[in-house]
Design an enzyme around this catalytic site. Structure first.
Site, short mmCIF file in Angstrom:
data_model
loop_
_atom_site.label_atom_id
_atom_site.label_comp_id
_atom_site.label_asym_id
_atom_site.label_seq_id
_atom_site.Cartn_x
_atom_site.Cartn_y
_atom_site.Cartn_z
N TRP A 179 0.81 -1.23 0.00
CA TRP A 179 0.00 0.00 0.00
C TRP A 179 0.85 1.28 0.00
O TRP A 179 0.32 2.37 -0.14
CB TRP A 179 -0.91 0.01 1.23
CG TRP A 179 -1.99 -1.03 1.20
CD1 TRP A 179 -2.16 -2.03 0.27
CD2 TRP A 179 -3.06 -1.18 2.14
NE1 TRP A 179 -3.26 -2.79 0.58
CE2 TRP A 179 -3.83 -2.30 1.72
CE3 TRP A 179 -3.44 -0.50 3.30
CZ2 TRP A 179 -4.96 -2.73 2.43
CZ3 TRP A 179 -4.56 -0.93 4.00
CH2 TRP A 179 -5.31 -2.02 3.57
N LYS A 180 2.12 1.15 0.25
CA LYS A 180 3.01 2.32 0.32
C LYS A 180 2.46 3.36 1.31
O LYS A 180 1.96 2.96 2.36
CB LYS A 180 3.23 2.91 -1.07
CG LYS A 180 3.65 1.83 -2.08
CD LYS A 180 4.12 2.40 -3.38
CE LYS A 180 4.37 1.26 -4.35
NZ LYS A 180 5.13 1.65 -5.51
N HIS A 184 12.98 -2.48 -0.62
CA HIS A 184 12.18 -1.93 -1.73
C HIS A 184 12.97 -0.81 -2.41
O HIS A 184 13.65 -0.02 -1.75
CB HIS A 184 10.84 -1.40 -1.20
CG HIS A 184 9.87 -1.13 -2.30
ND1 HIS A 184 9.94 0.01 -3.06
CD2 HIS A 184 8.86 -1.87 -2.79
CE1 HIS A 184 8.98 -0.03 -3.98
NE2 HIS A 184 8.31 -1.17 -3.84
N GLU A 191 11.84 -6.92 -8.90
CA GLU A 191 11.13 -5.67 -9.20
C GLU A 191 12.05 -4.73 -9.98
O GLU A 191 12.75 -3.91 -9.35
CB GLU A 191 10.70 -4.99 -7.90
CG GLU A 191 9.66 -5.73 -7.11
CD GLU A 191 8.73 -4.75 -6.41
OE1 GLU A 191 7.53 -4.81 -6.68
OE2 GLU A 191 9.19 -3.91 -5.64
N SER A 200 4.13 -2.65 -12.09
CA SER A 200 2.98 -2.37 -12.96
C SER A 200 2.16 -3.63 -13.28
O SER A 200 1.64 -3.77 -14.39
CB SER A 200 3.42 -1.69 -14.26
OG SER A 200 4.05 -0.46 -13.98
#
Ligand code: PEP
Length: 253
Positions: free
Chosen positions: A9-10, A92, A163, A212
């Site tokens: 959700w950041k 991340h 990622e 994405s």
């Protein structure tokens, strides 16, 4: 290998009410889905509000590497366990970028997470993809340093998320990777882990893709041999879309 779908959700949503509503919608669907691990990673303040009584596992978005002490602003593994977190995102690219987290810091966080009984979701991936394949050495270094001194018995508790930074939706010209390229990178990650711990251990590591991903492309990624799940950013905050991705993982499982 069982698929895992993780929603990052950041720095969203803005209120605990919205966080509870989103978590509740996801939990309702999760109760019907079998054979897929579903994880959401809300911001710290929302963790205790939404962890109780749901089939959806909770991840924190970060952790510090010490369990206590004079570290203003930091949060430890045991604290996260105490509010119901089972997983934690480590490394991340947004933290590597905005907070200058190095591979060495990520290694310390990864080891602390394991020691605390959390399952780390280790993010790796290149900023740019060059046609000569130089980016593979970036991924190799990220993996080798992140796993330094990690015990063999702990390795399969780590989920590795490939990622590529250029594919993450917040980027200017972000576009998901080609599923075949993501698969190739996942295979490379597995081989790198095999180089440290041997093929048998490496085979047991869950490698997922992030960047994405959405309800339209999820099936293509999940159909790839080396990919056992997705780390989803933007689309994980839209309950309907996230649920479609979860259903997709269920269908291909
Ligand atoms: C992420 O930030 O981990 C991510 C995959 O984001 P998005 O799905 O929005 O590209």
């Amino acid at each position: 290998m069982r698929n895992i779908i993780i929603g990052n959700w950041k720095l969203h949503p803005q209120s605990s009410r919205e966080a509870r509503m989103l978590a509740r919608s996801i939990a309702q669907i999760a109760s019907r889905i079998k054979n897929v691990d579903i994880v959401i990673a809300p911001p710290f303040p929302f963790l205790p509000l939404i962890s109780a009584g749901s089939k959806v596992a909770i991840a924190a978005q970060d952790v510090f590497w010490e369990r206590e002490g004079p570290y203003t602003g930091e949060v430890s593994g045991p604290m996260l366990r105490g509010v119901g977190a089972r997983y934690v995102i480590v490394g991340h690219s947004e933290r590597r970028n905005h907070l200058h987290e190095t591979d060495e810091i990520i290694n310390k966080k990864l080891k602390h997470a394991l020691l605390s009984g959390l399952r780390p979701i280790l993010c790796v991936g290149e900023r740019k993809r060059d046609s000569d394949g130089e980016f593979f050495s970036v991924i190799k270094q990220q993996i080798e340093i992140a796993f330094a001194k990690v015990k063999r018995g702990d390795v399969t508790r780590v989920v590795v998320a490939y990622e590529p930074v250029w594919a993450i939706s917040s980027g200017k010209s972000a576009k998901a990777a080609e599923p075949a390229d993501a698969n190739e990178a996942a295979l490379f990650i597995r081989k790198t882990i095999a180089g440290i711990y041997g093929v048998r251990v490496a085979r047991g590591v869950r490698i997922i893709y992030g960047g994405s991903s959405n309800a339209k492309n999820a099936k293509d990624f999940l159909s790839e041999r080396e990919i056992s799940g997705l780390l989803v950013g933007r689309e994980s905050r839209d309950a309907k879309e996230f649920i479609k991705i979860i259903e997709c993982a269920y269908t291909v499982s």
